[in-house]
Design a protein around this motif. Structure first.
Motif, PDB file in Angstrom:
ATOM      1  N   GLU A  34      10.671  32.274  50.822  1.00 39.71           N
ATOM      2  CA  GLU A  34      10.219  32.401  49.432  1.00 39.71           C
ATOM      3  C   GLU A  34      10.153  31.033  48.758  1.00 39.71           C
ATOM      4  O   GLU A  34       9.205  30.717  48.056  1.00 39.71           O
ATOM      5  CB  GLU A  34      11.153  33.325  48.639  1.00 39.71           C
ATOM      6  N   LYS A  35      11.165  30.192  49.012  1.00 34.49           N
ATOM      7  CA  LYS A  35      11.187  28.854  48.412  1.00 34.49           C
ATOM      8  C   LYS A  35       9.973  28.044  48.883  1.00 34.49           C
ATOM      9  O   LYS A  35       9.324  27.361  48.080  1.00 34.49           O
ATOM     10  CB  LYS A  35      12.482  28.119  48.766  1.00 34.49           C
ATOM     11  N   ARG A  67       6.940  29.252  46.973  1.00 35.62           N
ATOM     12  CA  ARG A  67       6.991  28.799  45.572  1.00 35.62           C
ATOM     13  C   ARG A  67       6.706  27.299  45.471  1.00 35.62           C
ATOM     14  O   ARG A  67       6.011  26.855  44.554  1.00 35.62           O
ATOM     15  CB  ARG A  67       8.334  29.146  44.937  1.00 35.62           C
ATOM     16  N   ASP A  68       7.216  26.519  46.431  1.00 36.63           N
ATOM     17  CA  ASP A  68       6.955  25.066  46.440  1.00 36.63           C
ATOM     18  C   ASP A  68       5.468  24.794  46.659  1.00 36.63           C
ATOM     19  O   ASP A  68       4.883  23.926  46.012  1.00 36.63           O
ATOM     20  CB  ASP A  68       7.776  24.364  47.521  1.00 36.63           C
TER      21      ASP A  68
END
Length: 161
Positions: free
Chosen positions: A12-13, A16-17
Motif C-alpha cells: 500500500e505504501k 501511495r508513494d
C-alpha cells in the motif's frame, strides 16, 4: 459492491508513494511540457506536443488505476496477526522441491505486489493456494502446467515488512 483486494502494508505504501510522485511531480512536469510545446506554434506537426499529450494520457491513466486499487484495498498488517505457525497471507515461506532438492523462498502478497524475481507471489497463485494453512514439515502439492510439483515446507516466517 466490489470485493476488497488484500495488500501488505509495504504494498500500500508503494502505491501511495507512486501516486504522490505522479500527482506532485510527473503531472506538473507534463503540463509544463505541453504548455511549452504549444508555444512552438502549429500543433499538427509538433512532435513534442504529441509526445507530451501521450505521456499525459499514460500518467492520468495510471493515477486512475492506482486510485481505483487503493479504494478497494484491504491492508493486512501481518505483525498484528497472532503467529500460529501456519502459512497465511504475508508470511515468508522456505520450500524444498521434493524432486530436485532446490530451495525457494516466497513471501505471499497481494496480486498487485507479486514479483517472482523479488520472491513475492500472489495469494491467488497456484503455489500460494497450495501452501495456505499448511505448517513447517508439511508437503504441498502444486498443480503446475508441467504437472504436479511437491514442495516440503522447511520454514514459515511471520516477519514484519
Amino acid at each position: 459492491m466490489s470485493q476488497q483486494t488484500p495488500m501488505t502494508v509495504a504494498g500500500e505504501k508503494a502505491l501511495r508513494d507512486e501516486l504522490k510522485q505522479l500527482k506532485s511531480v510527473d503531472r506538473p512536469r507534463i503540463t509544463q511540457a505541453i504548455a511549452e510545446a504549444r508555444e512552438h506554434g502549429d500543433l499538427k506537426e509538433n512532435a513534442e506536443y504529441h509526445a507530451a499529450r501521450e505521456q499525459q494520457g499514460f500518467c492520468e491513466g495510471r493515477i486512475q488505476e492506482i486510485e481505483s486499487k487503493l479504494s478497494n484495498v484491504r491492508v493486512i498488517d501481518i505483525t498484528k496477526i497472532p503467529y500460529t505457525g501456519k502459512v497465511i497471507f504475508g508470511t515468508t515461506v522456505t520450500l524444498i522441491n521434493c524432486e530436485t532438492d532446490e530451495e525457494v523462498v516466497y513471501r505471499i502478497v497481494g496480486e498487485d505486489e507479486a514479483s517472482v524475481k523479488h520472491g513475492k507471489i500472489s495469494v491467488t497463485s497456484p503455489i500460494a493456494r497450495a501452501l495456505i494453512g499448511k505448517e513447517e514439515g508439511d508437503v504441498a502439492v502444486v498443480n503446475a502446467p508441467g504437472g504436479a510439483i511437491e514442495y516440503e515446507i522447511e520454514k514459515v516466517e511471520h516477519l514484519a515488512e
